[in-house]
Design a protein around this motif. Structure first.
Motif, mmCIF file in Angstrom:
data_model
loop_
_atom_site.group_PDB
_atom_site.id
_atom_site.type_symbol
_atom_site.label_atom_id
_atom_site.label_comp_id
_atom_site.label_asym_id
_atom_site.label_seq_id
_atom_site.Cartn_x
_atom_site.Cartn_y
_atom_site.Cartn_z
ATOM 1 N N HIS A 60 0.576 -1.081 -0.037
ATOM 2 C CA HIS A 60 0.117 -0.019 0.250
ATOM 3 C C HIS A 60 0.960 1.147 0.177
ATOM 4 C CE1 HIS A 60 -4.119 1.948 1.544
ATOM 5 N NE2 HIS A 60 -3.516 2.599 0.892
ATOM 6 N N LYS A 61 2.066 1.348 0.762
ATOM 7 C CA LYS A 61 2.926 2.828 0.874
ATOM 8 C C LYS A 61 3.420 2.931 -0.324
ATOM 9 C CE LYS A 61 7.195 4.157 3.228
ATOM 10 N NZ LYS A 61 7.663 3.794 4.629
ATOM 11 N N CYS A 62 3.595 1.873 -1.428
ATOM 12 C CA CYS A 62 4.588 1.654 -2.668
ATOM 13 C C CYS A 62 3.437 2.314 -3.264
ATOM 14 C CB CYS A 62 5.112 0.512 -2.867
ATOM 15 S SG CYS A 62 6.233 0.265 -4.635
ATOM 16 N N VAL A 63 2.593 1.572 -3.761
ATOM 17 C CA VAL A 63 1.804 2.458 -4.796
ATOM 18 C C VAL A 63 1.006 3.082 -4.385
ATOM 19 C CG1 VAL A 63 1.159 0.023 -5.457
ATOM 20 C CG2 VAL A 63 -0.396 1.747 -4.053
ATOM 21 N N LEU A 103 1.478 -21.288 -9.611
ATOM 22 C CA LEU A 103 0.851 -22.549 -8.641
ATOM 23 C C LEU A 103 1.083 -22.552 -6.674
ATOM 24 C CD1 LEU A 103 1.012 -24.998 -11.183
ATOM 25 C CD2 LEU A 103 -1.566 -23.793 -10.930
ATOM 26 N N GLY A 104 -0.613 -22.025 -6.670
ATOM 27 C CA GLY A 104 -0.632 -21.871 -4.797
ATOM 28 C C GLY A 104 0.085 -20.469 -4.746
ATOM 29 N N ARG A 105 1.163 -20.711 -4.360
ATOM 30 C CA ARG A 105 1.737 -18.702 -3.544
ATOM 31 C C ARG A 105 0.439 -17.730 -4.345
ATOM 32 N NH1 ARG A 105 2.469 -18.199 1.584
ATOM 33 N NH2 ARG A 105 4.393 -19.678 1.035
ATOM 34 N N ALA A 106 0.587 -17.764 -5.601
ATOM 35 C CA ALA A 106 0.041 -16.853 -6.526
ATOM 36 C C ALA A 106 -1.504 -16.401 -5.821
ATOM 37 C CB ALA A 106 0.139 -16.985 -7.545
ATOM 38 N N GLN A 107 -2.513 -17.581 -6.444
ATOM 39 C CA GLN A 107 -3.589 -17.768 -5.705
ATOM 40 C C GLN A 107 -3.838 -17.640 -4.214
ATOM 41 O OE1 GLN A 107 -2.411 -20.317 -7.300
ATOM 42 N NE2 GLN A 107 -2.865 -19.498 -9.070
ATOM 43 N N GLU A 108 -3.262 -17.558 -3.556
ATOM 44 C CA GLU A 108 -3.441 -16.931 -1.793
ATOM 45 C C GLU A 108 -3.369 -15.718 -1.831
ATOM 46 O OE1 GLU A 108 -3.569 -17.500 2.194
ATOM 47 O OE2 GLU A 108 -4.059 -18.457 0.860
ATOM 48 N N LEU A 109 -1.720 -15.114 -2.497
ATOM 49 C CA LEU A 109 -1.946 -13.268 -2.433
ATOM 50 C C LEU A 109 -2.941 -12.910 -3.248
ATOM 51 C CD1 LEU A 109 1.890 -13.382 -3.100
ATOM 52 C CD2 LEU A 109 0.549 -13.470 -0.517
ATOM 53 N N CYS A 110 -3.278 -13.162 -4.624
ATOM 54 C CA CYS A 110 -4.394 -12.576 -5.489
ATOM 55 C C CYS A 110 -5.828 -12.211 -4.048
ATOM 56 C CB CYS A 110 -4.713 -13.136 -6.379
ATOM 57 S SG CYS A 110 -3.405 -13.590 -7.581
ATOM 58 N N MET A 111 -5.799 -13.699 -3.409
ATOM 59 C CA MET A 111 -7.294 -13.352 -2.897
ATOM 60 C C MET A 111 -6.961 -12.544 -1.586
ATOM 61 S SD MET A 111 -8.128 -17.436 -2.612
ATOM 62 C CE MET A 111 -10.211 -17.106 -1.323
ATOM 63 N N LEU A 112 -5.587 -12.052 -1.129
ATOM 64 C CA LEU A 112 -4.959 -11.598 0.504
ATOM 65 C C LEU A 112 -5.186 -10.226 -0.644
ATOM 66 C CD1 LEU A 112 -4.354 -10.955 2.796
ATOM 67 C CD2 LEU A 112 -1.669 -10.964 1.920
ATOM 68 N N LEU A 113 -4.321 -10.061 -1.496
ATOM 69 C CA LEU A 113 -4.851 -8.277 -2.485
ATOM 70 C C LEU A 113 -6.557 -7.402 -2.485
ATOM 71 C CD1 LEU A 113 -1.361 -8.222 -4.139
ATOM 72 C CD2 LEU A 113 -2.428 -6.890 -1.773
ATOM 73 N N ASP A 114 -7.047 -8.759 -2.971
ATOM 74 C CA ASP A 114 -8.249 -8.491 -4.200
ATOM 75 C C ASP A 114 -9.177 -8.162 -2.788
ATOM 76 O OD1 ASP A 114 -10.046 -8.473 -5.994
ATOM 77 O OD2 ASP A 114 -11.046 -10.215 -5.354
ATOM 78 N N ASP A 115 -9.042 -9.142 -1.875
ATOM 79 C CA ASP A 115 -9.861 -8.688 -0.100
ATOM 80 C C ASP A 115 -8.984 -7.222 0.506
ATOM 81 O OD1 ASP A 115 -11.772 -9.150 1.672
ATOM 82 O OD2 ASP A 115 -9.775 -9.139 3.097
ATOM 83 N N TYR A 116 -8.126 -7.114 0.334
ATOM 84 C CA TYR A 116 -7.949 -6.067 0.667
ATOM 85 C C TYR A 116 -7.770 -4.121 -0.009
ATOM 86 C CZ TYR A 116 -5.192 -2.592 3.517
ATOM 87 O OH TYR A 116 -3.632 -0.929 3.089
ATOM 88 N N TRP A 117 -7.676 -4.346 -0.849
ATOM 89 C CA TRP A 117 -8.444 -3.893 -2.259
ATOM 90 C C TRP A 117 -10.082 -2.992 -2.071
ATOM 91 C CZ3 TRP A 117 -3.610 -3.457 -2.314
ATOM 92 C CH2 TRP A 117 -3.176 -2.781 -3.227
ATOM 93 N N ARG A 149 -12.033 -3.216 0.833
ATOM 94 C CA ARG A 149 -11.833 -3.139 1.931
ATOM 95 C C ARG A 149 -11.647 -1.623 2.337
ATOM 96 N NH1 ARG A 149 -9.194 -4.656 5.895
ATOM 97 N NH2 ARG A 149 -7.628 -6.526 5.367
ATOM 98 N N MET A 150 -10.281 -2.039 1.202
ATOM 99 C CA MET A 150 -9.528 -0.272 1.176
ATOM 100 C C MET A 150 -9.893 0.150 0.172
ATOM 101 S SD MET A 150 -7.612 -0.326 3.930
ATOM 102 C CE MET A 150 -7.091 1.410 4.214
ATOM 103 N N ASN A 151 -11.007 0.073 -0.881
ATOM 104 C CA ASN A 151 -11.858 1.100 -1.936
ATOM 105 C C ASN A 151 -9.935 1.614 -2.613
ATOM 106 O OD1 ASN A 151 -13.793 2.513 -3.611
ATOM 107 N ND2 ASN A 151 -13.852 4.039 -3.073
ATOM 108 N N LEU A 152 -9.312 0.321 -3.032
ATOM 109 C CA LEU A 152 -8.348 1.016 -3.947
ATOM 110 C C LEU A 152 -8.548 0.954 -5.422
ATOM 111 C CD1 LEU A 152 -5.237 -0.224 -2.021
ATOM 112 C CD2 LEU A 152 -6.154 2.678 -1.331
ATOM 113 N N ASN A 153 -8.013 2.218 -6.133
ATOM 114 C CA ASN A 153 -8.616 1.467 -7.554
ATOM 115 C C ASN A 153 -6.701 1.465 -8.565
ATOM 116 O OD1 ASN A 153 -11.009 2.252 -7.635
ATOM 117 N ND2 ASN A 153 -10.775 4.297 -7.316
ATOM 118 N N VAL A 154 -5.833 0.963 -7.638
ATOM 119 C CA VAL A 154 -4.571 0.302 -8.570
ATOM 120 C C VAL A 154 -4.728 -0.091 -9.068
ATOM 121 C CG1 VAL A 154 -2.208 0.125 -7.847
ATOM 122 C CG2 VAL A 154 -3.509 2.077 -7.008
#
Length: 371
Positions: free
Chosen positions: A245-248, A261-275, A277-282
């Motif tokens: 968040h600080k970088c963008v 496979l694996g880590r990509a899906q986990e982190l996509c879910m994490l960021l998608d949820d955070y985006w 909640r924070m209403n980010l358009n990046v």
């Protein structure tokens, strides 16, 4: 030489082995190293190869297990009763096409349904990177991969498979990546469990490892991080999100080199949820190709995910990410902040290295290595 022990002992490193009397264990990889998982166990006269991986750190003969130690005369069918693969990562399955199509093993091979579906994607992606982009000598062809997979017998969790009249195997849920399994094998009165990587902590898309209470004579377990004490999952995720968040927010670009496979899906879910909640358009991007195929399979294999994902699936597929889209190579120099998932995860070549070279000179950009 195979080891035969007369008292239980423990050998630590990439694999921990608890060896009882009268069971032989030949470790061909991942013993006191990480990578090239391969252990050949003889139990009551039956010989099983658990995993057939490659070592990603070598390009010479050390890349593969020394298969000549399995069958010095080259008769691998006569030397093994079966091969069992725990999951689709290359350090566990990467040498399999070479073993079957070049060395000539023709016996039964067992893995779960998701592993059989996703392993060919990993193997073909590796072949393309090594041969077509880096010009390395071809170890196996696309046809070799396809022919190898035709020999695979897919199994379900807790399905008891009778390999022959004496040997039976059974798969248990391991977490880690979709389709990963721990395998139980029994011959007569003797039994063992072999694990590849497993995860005892559930994450956003997978549950924790589960196995029955079993009476065993031998346990071979993954132990790479056995002595590592890490911060809580919540703390690590929070630090990751804050850094991104600080970088963008400062106008920078975030490169996340990751395995598709694996880590990509986990982190996509994490960021998608955070985006959300924070209403980010990046924009959040993932590099096209393998990850797109992987997400398609993840949607199809929803029954292998965590209970939370299954419950969410009733209303929407959690792998249909709202804020994640495909990235085209021509967009590397586009202005403005963004987050990009790119393969491979070790930045040893391929698209992630290309993007890294383009973005690294700017101090406002960030590269984060999730492992």
């Amino acid at each position: 030489m195979p080891t035969q022990t007369r008292a239980p002992q423990l050998a630590s490193a990439g694999k921990a082995l608890l060896l009882p009397m009268a069971i032989d264990c030949l470790v061909l990889g991942a013993g006191q190293e990480v990578g090239k998982s391969c252990a050949v166990v003889t139990i009551n006269g039956k010989r099983i190869m658990f995993d057939c991986g490659m070592h990603m750190g070598y390009l010479d003969r050390r890349r593969y297990p020394d298969f000549s130690r399995v069958a010095p005369d080259g008769d691998f069918d006569g030397a093994l009763d079966c091969v069992v693969i725990t999951h689709f990562h290359l350090d566990h399955v990467g040498a399999l096409p070479y073993f079957t199509e070049v060395c000539g093993y023709r016996g039964p091979i067992y893995m779960t349904y998701p592993t059989k579906a996703l392993a060919p994607l990993m193997l073909e992606d590796y072949r393309k990177v090594m041969v077509e982009r880096r010009g390395e000598e071809e170890q196996f062809t696309t046809e070799n991969i396809a022919d190898c997979m035709k020999k695979v017998i897919a199994v379900d969790l807790k399905q008891t498979v009778q390999v022959d009249s004496e040997l039976q195997i059974r798969a248990y849920y391991a977490g880690h990546v979709i389709g990963a399994a721990m395998f139980y094998a029994k011959v007569g009165d003797s039994a063992l469990v072999y694990t590849g990587d497993y995860n005892m902590t559930p994450d956003r898309h997978l549950g924790a490892a589960q196995i029955d209470r079993l009476q065993l004579d031998l346990l071979i377990t993954e132990s790479t991080y056995a002595t590592t004490v890490r911060d809580s999952k919540y703390t690590r995720e929070r630090e990751f999100l804050m850094a991104v968040h600080k970088c963008v927010a400062g106008g920078g670009k975030v490169l996340i080199p990751t395995f598709a496979l694996g880590r990509a899906q986990e982190l996509c879910m994490l960021l998608d949820d955070y985006w959300e909640r924070m209403n980010l358009n990046v924009p959040i991007y993932f590099s096209a190709g393998l990850t797109i195929q992987a997400n398609m399979y993840y949607k199809m294999l929803i029954n292998w995910t965590s209970q939370k994902v299954k419950e969410t699936y009733v209303t929407r597929n959690p792998f249909d990410f709202k804020n994640v889209r495909s990235f085209d190579r021509s967009m590397i120099d586009s202005p403005g902040p963004c987050v990009l998932f790119a393969t491979p995860g070790m930045i040893s070549g391929g698209f992630s290295l290309e993007v890294f070279k383009n973005w690294a000179p700017s101090e406002i950009n960030l590269v984060t290595l999730p492992g």
